[in-house]
Design a protein around this motif. Structure first.
Motif, short mmCIF file in Angstrom:
data_model
loop_
_atom_site.label_atom_id
_atom_site.label_comp_id
_atom_site.label_asym_id
_atom_site.label_seq_id
_atom_site.Cartn_x
_atom_site.Cartn_y
_atom_site.Cartn_z
N GLY A 108 0.83 -1.20 0.00
CA GLY A 108 0.00 0.00 0.00
C GLY A 108 0.87 1.25 0.00
N ASP A 109 0.57 2.20 -0.90
CA ASP A 109 1.27 3.47 -0.98
C ASP A 109 0.25 4.59 -0.84
OD1 ASP A 109 4.28 2.99 -2.22
OD2 ASP A 109 2.86 1.46 -2.89
N PHE A 110 0.50 5.51 0.10
CA PHE A 110 -0.45 6.58 0.37
C PHE A 110 0.30 7.91 0.46
CE2 PHE A 110 -1.62 2.62 2.45
CZ PHE A 110 -2.84 2.34 1.85
N THR A 111 -0.17 8.91 -0.31
CA THR A 111 0.49 10.21 -0.38
C THR A 111 -0.52 11.32 -0.17
OG1 THR A 111 2.21 9.43 -1.91
CG2 THR A 111 1.80 11.80 -1.83
N SER A 112 -0.14 12.29 0.67
CA SER A 112 -0.89 13.52 0.83
C SER A 112 0.06 14.66 0.47
CB SER A 112 -1.39 13.68 2.27
OG SER A 112 -2.03 14.94 2.44
N ASP A 113 -0.25 15.39 -0.61
CA ASP A 113 0.64 16.42 -1.13
C ASP A 113 -0.18 17.70 -1.34
OD1 ASP A 113 2.55 17.97 -2.30
OD2 ASP A 113 3.04 16.57 -3.91
N ARG A 114 0.00 18.64 -0.44
CA ARG A 114 -0.82 19.85 -0.44
C ARG A 114 -0.65 20.67 -1.72
NH1 ARG A 114 -0.31 24.55 4.22
NH2 ARG A 114 -1.74 26.07 3.27
N PHE A 115 0.55 20.68 -2.29
CA PHE A 115 0.82 21.52 -3.45
C PHE A 115 1.15 20.70 -4.70
CE2 PHE A 115 1.88 23.98 0.33
CZ PHE A 115 1.18 25.16 0.11
N GLY A 116 0.92 19.40 -4.68
CA GLY A 116 1.22 18.56 -5.82
C GLY A 116 0.14 18.61 -6.88
N SER A 117 0.44 18.07 -8.05
CA SER A 117 -0.57 18.00 -9.11
C SER A 117 -1.75 17.13 -8.68
CB SER A 117 0.06 17.47 -10.39
OG SER A 117 0.67 16.20 -10.17
N TYR A 118 -1.47 16.14 -7.82
CA TYR A 118 -2.53 15.34 -7.20
C TYR A 118 -2.35 15.44 -5.69
CZ TYR A 118 -3.52 13.40 -11.80
OH TYR A 118 -3.87 13.26 -13.12
N THR A 119 -3.37 15.89 -4.99
CA THR A 119 -3.24 16.13 -3.56
C THR A 119 -3.37 14.86 -2.73
OG1 THR A 119 -5.61 16.63 -3.43
CG2 THR A 119 -4.10 18.48 -3.78
N GLN A 120 -4.06 13.86 -3.27
CA GLN A 120 -4.18 12.58 -2.58
C GLN A 120 -3.97 11.45 -3.59
OE1 GLN A 120 -7.71 12.05 -0.14
NE2 GLN A 120 -7.86 14.27 0.21
N ILE A 121 -3.08 10.53 -3.25
CA ILE A 121 -2.81 9.37 -4.09
C ILE A 121 -2.80 8.13 -3.21
CG2 ILE A 121 -1.25 8.31 -5.75
CD1 ILE A 121 -0.04 11.06 -6.25
N SER A 122 -3.63 7.16 -3.54
CA SER A 122 -3.67 5.90 -2.79
C SER A 122 -3.55 4.75 -3.78
CB SER A 122 -4.98 5.78 -2.00
OG SER A 122 -5.12 6.84 -1.08
N THR A 123 -2.59 3.87 -3.53
CA THR A 123 -2.36 2.73 -4.42
C THR A 123 -2.21 1.47 -3.59
OG1 THR A 123 -1.17 4.16 -5.96
CG2 THR A 123 -0.91 1.79 -6.25
N VAL A 124 -2.96 0.44 -3.94
CA VAL A 124 -2.79 -0.88 -3.32
C VAL A 124 -2.47 -1.85 -4.45
CG1 VAL A 124 -4.26 -0.46 -1.33
CG2 VAL A 124 -5.28 -1.27 -3.45
N SER A 125 -1.56 -2.78 -4.17
CA SER A 125 -1.13 -3.72 -5.20
C SER A 125 -0.69 -5.03 -4.55
CB SER A 125 0.02 -3.14 -6.04
OG SER A 125 1.14 -2.83 -5.22
N THR A 126 -0.63 -6.06 -5.38
CA THR A 126 -0.15 -7.36 -4.95
C THR A 126 0.61 -7.97 -6.12
OG1 THR A 126 -0.79 -9.49 -3.98
CG2 THR A 126 -2.22 -8.61 -5.70
N GLY A 127 1.34 -9.03 -5.88
CA GLY A 127 2.09 -9.63 -6.99
C GLY A 127 3.17 -10.56 -6.52
N TYR A 128 4.14 -10.76 -7.42
CA TYR A 128 5.24 -11.70 -7.20
C TYR A 128 6.57 -10.98 -7.37
CZ TYR A 128 8.51 -15.54 -8.09
OH TYR A 128 9.59 -16.38 -8.05
#
Length: 249
Positions: A108-128
């Motif tokens: 899981g990757d979670f970002t809060s960026d007040r001045f970014g092009s995207y202010t909230q980014i949440s990514t969940v992934s699985t794999g090998y």
């Protein structure tokens, strides 16, 4: 009385040497942690300050490996805040019994960026993933798997009330570690997330030089390219850090 004290004084060190040999070392721990921080303050013609911090926790056993990384970036001048960003990265690996050192993971990757092009980014992934190279000086791991990403664009004049974007992605990652000398090392992580609506490419690279014992000086560069960004924002974000790092286990 003096003779009795002298006998005890001489006997105790000899007993301690017998129980704890001079070449004794503590057994390695399954838990390690890194804490680093950097701060910059400018005064005079320009009044500004910036801070960044990072904490990484790793619990590595024979069957599993748990990693948690927390990052914070903050900058301001004498009038306002100019940068404020927080990252959380969590990954859990289950090791497979194979010659390749393979493992399955959830992340899981979670970002809060007040001045970014995207202010909230949440990514969940699985794999090998598997260790292509694993020796004393060099480590190279490769990962691939599906995931899901949620993006909230920043508000702009052209889009004052933006809509969030959700996308199914394929995530691939290359993790490289190289020990250059006894006290220096180079680490580089390259991650690509390819989706139908948007794709990103992130390079996180750092050089570490041990100063003494568990203290080190670290130079880091994080470069992220986003294919589709809101109007008026840039596709590439770069963060450069100069930090003091402490490692304990």
């Amino acid at each position: 009385m003096f003779r009795a004290i002298a006998v005890l004084f001489l006997t105790f060190p000899m007993t301690a040497w017998a129980l704890v040999p001079p070449d004794y070392q503590e057994p390695p721990s399954d838990f390690t942690a890194e804490i680093e921080a950097g701060f910059q303050l400018n005064t005079g013609n320009t009044d500004s300050s910036s801070f960044n911090g990072r904490t990484k926790l790793v619990y590595d056993t024979k069957q599993t490996k748990q990693e948690a990384t927390f990052k914070a970036y903050f900058a301001s001048d004498d009038e306002k805040t100019t940068s404020e960003k927080y990252d959380i990265q969590l990954q859990s690996n289950y090791k497979l019994q194979s010659d390749w050192g393979g493992y399955v993971f959830g992340r899981g990757d979670f970002t809060s960026d007040r001045f970014g092009s995207y202010t909230q980014i949440s990514t969940v992934s699985t794999g090998y993933g598997f260790d292509a190279i694993s020796d004393i000086d060099t480590k190279l791991s490769l990962e691939i798997g599906p995931g899901y990403r949620y993006n909230m664009p920043i508000e702009t004049e052209a889009e004052p009330d933006p809509e969030a974007n959700a996308d199914v992605i394929i995530r691939t990652a290359i993790k490289f570690e190289q020990k250059l000398q006894e006290y220096t090392s180079l680490n580089a992580d390259l991650t690509a997330e390819a989706g139908e609506d948007n794709s990103t490419l992130t390079l996180d690279m750092n050089y570490k030089n041990t100063l003494f014992q568990d203290w080190a000086f670290k130079i880091g560069v994080n470069v992220k390219y986003t294919d589709v960004v809101p109007e008026g924002t840039k596709q590439t974000d770069t963060i450069t850090t100069f930090n003091l790092l402490y490692t304990f286990q």
